[in-house]
Scaffold this active site. Sequence first.
Site, PDB file in Angstrom:
ATOM      1  N   ASP A  80       0.825  -1.206   0.000  1.00 23.00           N
ATOM      2  CA  ASP A  80       0.000   0.000   0.000  1.00 23.00           C
ATOM      3  C   ASP A  80       0.865   1.264   0.000  1.00 23.00           C
ATOM      4  OD1 ASP A  80      -2.843   0.865   0.414  1.00 23.00           O
ATOM      5  OD2 ASP A  80      -1.986   1.849   2.166  1.00 23.00           O
ATOM      6  N   GLU A 124      14.800 -15.163   1.052  1.00 26.13           N
ATOM      7  CA  GLU A 124      15.093 -16.190   2.066  1.00 26.13           C
ATOM      8  C   GLU A 124      14.121 -17.352   1.949  1.00 26.13           C
ATOM      9  OE1 GLU A 124      14.552 -14.142   5.765  1.00 26.13           O
ATOM     10  OE2 GLU A 124      16.156 -12.708   5.338  1.00 26.13           O
TER      11      GLU A 124
HETATM   12  C1  GLC Z   1      -4.201   2.946  -0.715  1.00 22.67           C
HETATM   13  C2  GLC Z   1      -5.424   2.063  -0.595  1.00 22.67           C
HETATM   14  C3  GLC Z   1      -6.574   2.922  -0.194  1.00 22.67           C
HETATM   15  C4  GLC Z   1      -6.272   3.525   1.160  1.00 22.67           C
HETATM   16  C5  GLC Z   1      -4.968   4.298   1.135  1.00 22.67           C
HETATM   17  C6  GLC Z   1      -4.474   4.594   2.514  1.00 22.67           C
HETATM   18  O1  GLC Z   1      -4.315   3.868  -1.727  1.00 22.67           O
HETATM   19  O2  GLC Z   1      -5.638   1.366  -1.793  1.00 22.67           O
HETATM   20  O3  GLC Z   1      -7.776   2.205  -0.167  1.00 22.67           O
HETATM   21  O4  GLC Z   1      -7.304   4.380   1.537  1.00 22.67           O
HETATM   22  O5  GLC Z   1      -3.945   3.571   0.510  1.00 22.67           O
HETATM   23  O6  GLC Z   1      -4.041   3.413   3.128  1.00 22.67           O
END
Ligand code: GLC
Length: 558
Positions: free
Chosen positions: A222, A272
């Site tokens: 993310d 790993e």
């Molecule tokens: C990313 C995720 C989104 C979230 C953001 C903050 O873009 O896909 O859904 O709100 O990160 O974590």
Amino acid sequence: MTIAVSTLAPIGENRPGAEWWRSAVIYQVYPRSFADANGDGMGDLAGVTAHLDDLVSLGVDAIWLSPFYPSPQNDAGYDVADYCDVDPRFGTLADFDRMLYAAHDRGIRVVVDLVPNHSSSEHEWFQAALAAGPGSPERARYLFRDGKGEHGELPPNNWVSVFGGPGWTRVPEADGTPGQWYLHLFDVTQPDFDWTNPEVHEFFKNVLRFWLDRGVDGFRVDVAHGLAKDGELPDTIISDDPSMGGGEHVAPYWGQEPVHDIYREWNAVLREYDGDRALCAEAWLPTVDETALWVRSDEMHQAFNFPYLTTKWDADDLREVISESLRAYPAVGAPATWVLSNHDVIRHATRLALTADTPRDGGIGPRTEARPIPGLGQRRARAATTLMLALPGSAYLYQGEELGLPEAVDLTDDVRQDPTWFRTNGEKYGRDGCRVPLPWTADAPAFGFNDTGASWLPQPDEWARFARDAQEDDPASTLWLYRTLLANRRQYGLGAGSIEWLSGYPSDVIAVRNGDVTVVVNLGSEPVVLPAGTLVVASEPLAGGALPADTAVWLLAG
Ligand code: GLC
């Protein structure tokens, strides 16, 4: 609690081989909205397990699950309070292990979501940071700073939250007086980690190992472009000067060079382990060339191709982004990837035919100027997917697109849950419209999402016709189209192929050959004469041998 999982099921016959991620079709499961086994209105891991056979019959190679970790759910689970457990709303670690085993048993790989830019404010580290006070090692895991102004009453810089509003919040200190500020590029309950702190590095390497030990095949990372901030935390520059980004924000937190060292570290952790584990970057960068920097051979394995997702339904633009992608990713040793929908954007069955342009992060709702043109949106979406699944590389699908689901545009204000909606005071609708629970059975409570009828976001009545069971036996359905595309993609090895552009077509037609398969997509308004060949699949019925507008076809050379 750690359970050593040595019970990995053998991967079935149809498991792709070495470096599976180079050509895999990966289906995004948004656990809240996929299937709800316990009937509380929110999907869960047992619901995923119960429907794995439906994913096998669809023909996907892997699933990626959006977060199911303990979380206050202020950002639908992207606010993680504990990285190594399962939120009771989604089940238990044992449910996760069962799901993983059952998926592997069916030849389906499992990728989980890793959220390393920020934690939830309920994470024990952030709570400890609040309690410990300025200058403490606890605060040094996050980005706490003194404010500007005579009494520190102004934020440390001008950064704003992606969801709207300021990017800094001031905390009271132990004596109750207003104290330091902390950075949150997203919601106020999502404090950003300080990735210059070695403790943060160690922590996340252990999170990776926790899930790798359980047997996951990879991680979707993310906000992979945001972890490293310019150390001086300078103001964002907003400039009209084209050399400064032309009215864009020049933000000193996206794509900073030190972020790449983090992925080199993680790449080494994955090495790993046996079994081709993979990292996929969620990095919203404007160009394919910039995105390719995240997948250099010692960093991540894949990056979402957002420049492709954001391309309009236009033949020249699509040709350009496809060519760029097939040049830039392989140039660094990575596969191209393709994606049209996910939980953050307007579903492509709606997005590809709107009455007005709309910003990516705004969403649409009852009061937006942009309205869907439903028949046309569905038609273009089917054609767009028919093109996408013919392209070499790895493709991502978002749950529900195989049913042709549109965006739920008419959700009322009172049911909305996206922090974007709240932080912009309703100015932006946000992303709830693409997150509505799936319809499985036309004639059942909550369309078979569960058996109680509860649903954390209401499903539009008209969704009965999109229900999976209503499409199972209908060769004209979108479900059949996806199954046919995926079976033939596998049979003809398109994911591992390469394309050749075909000439002799009007400029609003895309024509390519990938191995034995010729793909023709008509983005114009006039029917197009097709070359001789055997029909493999068409996104709409052909009209007397010609390819109608907004239609795509796969042919075997005649
Ligand atoms: C990313 C995720 C989104 C979230 C953001 C903050 O873009 O896909 O859904 O709100 O990160 O974590």
